[in-house]
Write an enzyme that holds these catalytic residues in place. Structure first.
Site, short mmCIF file in Angstrom:
data_model
loop_
_atom_site.label_atom_id
_atom_site.label_comp_id
_atom_site.label_asym_id
_atom_site.label_seq_id
_atom_site.Cartn_x
_atom_site.Cartn_y
_atom_site.Cartn_z
N SER A 7 0.84 -1.19 0.00
CA SER A 7 0.00 0.00 0.00
C SER A 7 0.88 1.24 0.00
CB SER A 7 -0.90 0.01 1.23
OG SER A 7 -1.45 1.31 1.37
N HIS A 32 -1.08 -1.08 -4.39
CA HIS A 32 -2.37 -0.70 -3.81
C HIS A 32 -2.35 0.81 -3.55
CE1 HIS A 32 -6.06 -1.58 -1.52
NE2 HIS A 32 -5.64 -0.66 -0.65
N ASP A 34 -4.45 3.95 -2.09
CA ASP A 34 -5.56 4.32 -1.22
C ASP A 34 -6.01 5.75 -1.49
OD1 ASP A 34 -6.02 2.00 0.47
OD2 ASP A 34 -3.97 2.33 1.18
N MET A 36 -8.62 8.60 -0.54
CA MET A 36 -9.53 9.01 0.55
C MET A 36 -9.97 10.45 0.32
SD MET A 36 -7.58 7.42 3.84
CE MET A 36 -6.70 5.87 3.76
N HIS A 65 -8.05 1.67 -4.49
CA HIS A 65 -9.04 1.47 -3.42
C HIS A 65 -9.69 2.81 -3.10
CE1 HIS A 65 -9.65 0.25 1.11
NE2 HIS A 65 -10.79 0.43 0.47
N MET A 67 -11.86 5.04 -1.13
CA MET A 67 -12.58 5.25 0.14
C MET A 67 -13.19 6.64 0.04
SD MET A 67 -9.72 3.53 2.57
CE MET A 67 -8.49 3.66 1.28
N MET A 136 -12.09 -5.37 4.58
CA MET A 136 -11.24 -4.51 5.41
C MET A 136 -10.95 -5.23 6.74
SD MET A 136 -10.51 -1.87 3.65
CE MET A 136 -9.52 -1.14 4.95
N ASP A 175 -7.12 -6.08 3.71
CA ASP A 175 -6.42 -4.80 3.76
C ASP A 175 -6.46 -4.27 5.18
OD1 ASP A 175 -5.36 -2.30 3.25
OD2 ASP A 175 -7.04 -1.60 2.02
C1 DX5 Z 1 -6.51 1.75 5.29
C2 DX5 Z 1 -5.97 1.46 3.90
C3 DX5 Z 1 -4.90 0.42 3.88
C4 DX5 Z 1 -3.66 0.76 4.65
C5 DX5 Z 1 -2.96 -0.50 5.02
O1 DX5 Z 1 -7.58 2.61 5.19
O2 DX5 Z 1 -7.02 1.02 3.07
O3 DX5 Z 1 -4.57 0.09 2.54
O4 DX5 Z 1 -2.78 1.57 3.95
O5 DX5 Z 1 -1.86 -0.18 5.81
P1 DX5 Z 1 -1.28 -1.14 6.93
O6 DX5 Z 1 -0.77 -2.38 6.24
O7 DX5 Z 1 -0.22 -0.33 7.55
O8 DX5 Z 1 -2.41 -1.46 7.87
ZN ZN Z 2 -6.54 0.13 1.05
#
Ligand code: DX5
Ligand code: ZN
Length: 219
Positions: A7, A32, A34, A36, A65, A67, A136, A175
């Site tokens: 990630s 990956h 993320d 947000m 991903h 969010m 999740m 994740d």
């Molecule tokens: C959380 C993200 C994850 C996060 C995972 O909202 O979707 O992808 O970056 O990070 P670790 O492996 O540190 O939990």
């Molecule tokens: Zn993620």
């Protein structure tokens, strides 16, 4: 098939392109990413223009991903930026079927995600329409949280439901809090794609940890 997806949320944002290369050289299968929006989750991270730039240096699969509250509205931007998989949340404001169809129409692989408090059954109506389910294993919003082992019955239930329907190729991704200990727990429950942020990026030797994650995820 086991997929390890570092990630990028945990990478050094001042040198993202180099971090992608470092992870690919270390054996990562997917990147990956993320996304947000500060609304669906409290944090704000990166958007489509950053994905577009990263794609120029990326040889691996872009696992985006979302969010965000309105994935249907933004799917096109991320598809144009070069996303391969686009994951959205069933808890978002967008209609799931419309969003899945839109993602596929745009030439990407649709994936649906569930937050920890959402029961597995909520996504059952969409299983035949998606290529991946993301369970999740932390509350979405931040990296570096602890793995929620109590999500494993959910992973198991989704895997069993997929098998019942003949969806033998379904990718189930986990994740949050995935490291060399928790990866085997998730694999045993039925996951076959593993996002790992802090564990991979903090490791002194990325190649070594990715290799170990792959070994421990092979059940
Ligand atoms: C959380 C993200 C994850 C996060 C995972 O909202 O979707 O992808 O970056 O990070 P670790 O492996 O540190 O939990
Ligand atoms: Zn993620």
């Amino acid at each position: 098939m086991v997929i390890i997806a570092p990630s990028l949320l945990s990478c050094d944002f001042a040198k993202m392109g180099e971090e992608v290369k470092r992870m690919e050289d270390a054996g990562a299968d997917w990147m990956h990413i993320d996304v947000m929006d500060g609304h669906f989750v409290p944090n704000i991270t990166i958007g489509a223009p950053v994905v577009k730039s990263l794609k120029k240096v990326m040889n691996s699969v872009a696992d985006v991903h979302l969010m965000i509250s309105d994935p249907l509205k933004y799917a096109e931007d991320f598809a144009a930026a070069g996303a391969d998989y686009i994951t959205f949340h069933v808890e978002s404001d967008s209609d799931p079927v419309e969003t899945i169809n839109r993602i596929r129409e745009l030439g990407c692989r649709p994936s649906i995600s569930v937050k920890p408090m959402t029961p597995a059954e909520v996504i059952y109506p969409y299983l035949d329409l998606v290529d991946m389910v993301l369970v999740m294993t932390v509350e979405p919003g931040f990296g570096g949280q602890s793995f929620m082992a109590d999500m494993m019955p959910k992973v198991k239930a989704i895997r069993e439901e997929c098998e019942r329907r003949g969806l033998h190729d379904m990718i189930i991704e986990v994740d949050g809090g995935i490291d060399t200990n928790t990866v085997s727990v998730a694999a045993k429950a039925g996951a076959n794609a593993f996002v790992s942020g802090s564990a991979v990026f903090k490791a002194p030797d990325a190649e070594e940890i990715i290799k170990e994650l792959k070994e421990k995820a092979t059940v």
